[in-house]
Design a protein around this motif. Sequence first.
Motif, short mmCIF file in Angstrom:
data_model
loop_
_atom_site.label_atom_id
_atom_site.label_comp_id
_atom_site.label_asym_id
_atom_site.label_seq_id
_atom_site.Cartn_x
_atom_site.Cartn_y
_atom_site.Cartn_z
N ILE A 39 -0.81 2.01 0.72
CA ILE A 39 -2.12 1.40 0.48
C ILE A 39 -3.03 1.57 1.69
N ARG A 40 -2.51 1.32 2.88
CA ARG A 40 -3.31 1.51 4.10
C ARG A 40 -3.74 2.97 4.26
N LEU A 49 -13.54 9.82 4.26
CA LEU A 49 -14.50 10.51 3.39
C LEU A 49 -15.88 9.85 3.43
N GLY A 50 -15.97 8.71 4.13
CA GLY A 50 -17.25 8.03 4.24
C GLY A 50 -17.40 6.82 3.35
N ALA A 51 -16.36 6.48 2.61
CA ALA A 51 -16.44 5.31 1.73
C ALA A 51 -16.46 4.03 2.57
N ASP A 52 -17.34 3.12 2.21
CA ASP A 52 -17.36 1.85 2.91
C ASP A 52 -16.90 0.71 2.00
N GLU A 53 -16.44 1.07 0.82
CA GLU A 53 -15.93 0.09 -0.14
C GLU A 53 -14.86 0.76 -0.99
N VAL A 54 -13.74 0.08 -1.17
CA VAL A 54 -12.64 0.58 -2.00
C VAL A 54 -12.21 -0.56 -2.91
N PRO A 63 0.22 -13.83 -9.38
CA PRO A 63 -1.00 -14.16 -8.63
C PRO A 63 -0.84 -14.04 -7.12
N LYS A 64 0.39 -14.00 -6.62
CA LYS A 64 0.62 -13.83 -5.18
C LYS A 64 0.21 -12.43 -4.71
N GLN A 65 -0.05 -11.53 -5.65
CA GLN A 65 -0.49 -10.19 -5.28
C GLN A 65 -1.78 -10.23 -4.48
N VAL A 66 -2.65 -11.17 -4.77
CA VAL A 66 -3.91 -11.28 -4.04
C VAL A 66 -3.64 -11.48 -2.55
N ASP A 67 -2.72 -12.37 -2.23
CA ASP A 67 -2.38 -12.62 -0.84
C ASP A 67 -1.68 -11.42 -0.21
N ARG A 68 -0.84 -10.74 -0.99
CA ARG A 68 -0.15 -9.56 -0.46
C ARG A 68 -1.16 -8.46 -0.12
N PHE A 69 -2.13 -8.24 -1.00
CA PHE A 69 -3.16 -7.24 -0.71
C PHE A 69 -3.97 -7.65 0.51
N ALA A 70 -4.31 -8.92 0.59
CA ALA A 70 -5.10 -9.40 1.75
C ALA A 70 -4.35 -9.16 3.05
N ASP A 71 -3.04 -9.37 3.05
CA ASP A 71 -2.25 -9.14 4.25
C ASP A 71 -2.22 -7.66 4.66
N VAL A 72 -2.27 -6.78 3.67
CA VAL A 72 -2.22 -5.33 3.94
C VAL A 72 -3.53 -4.82 4.50
N VAL A 73 -4.64 -5.29 3.95
CA VAL A 73 -5.93 -4.78 4.39
C VAL A 73 -6.53 -5.66 5.45
#
Length: 73
Positions: A39-40, A49-54, A63-73
């Motif tokens: 993911i990183r 590539l110049g993207a400022d939003e993904v 629902p814990k996926q939200v926290d897992r993604f937040a920890d990664v990014v």
Amino acid sequence: MLGPREVVEDARAAMGAYYGWTGQAEQMVAGMLTTPGEIRDAIARFADLGADEVMLYCYGRDPKQVDRFADVV
């Protein structure tokens, strides 16, 4: 998709069902990012590539996926 094996398997099944009608389900599921490193790396490649939003799509129901993604990014 992050998390326990069951969460990843659930997400793969959901993604396969979602793309089933396209004839590309296996290809889409095979391309699912399932580790923090993947993911990183993908986010870094978009930034290069110049993207400022993904936008990250989550096919898992945990629902814990939200926290897992937040920890990664």
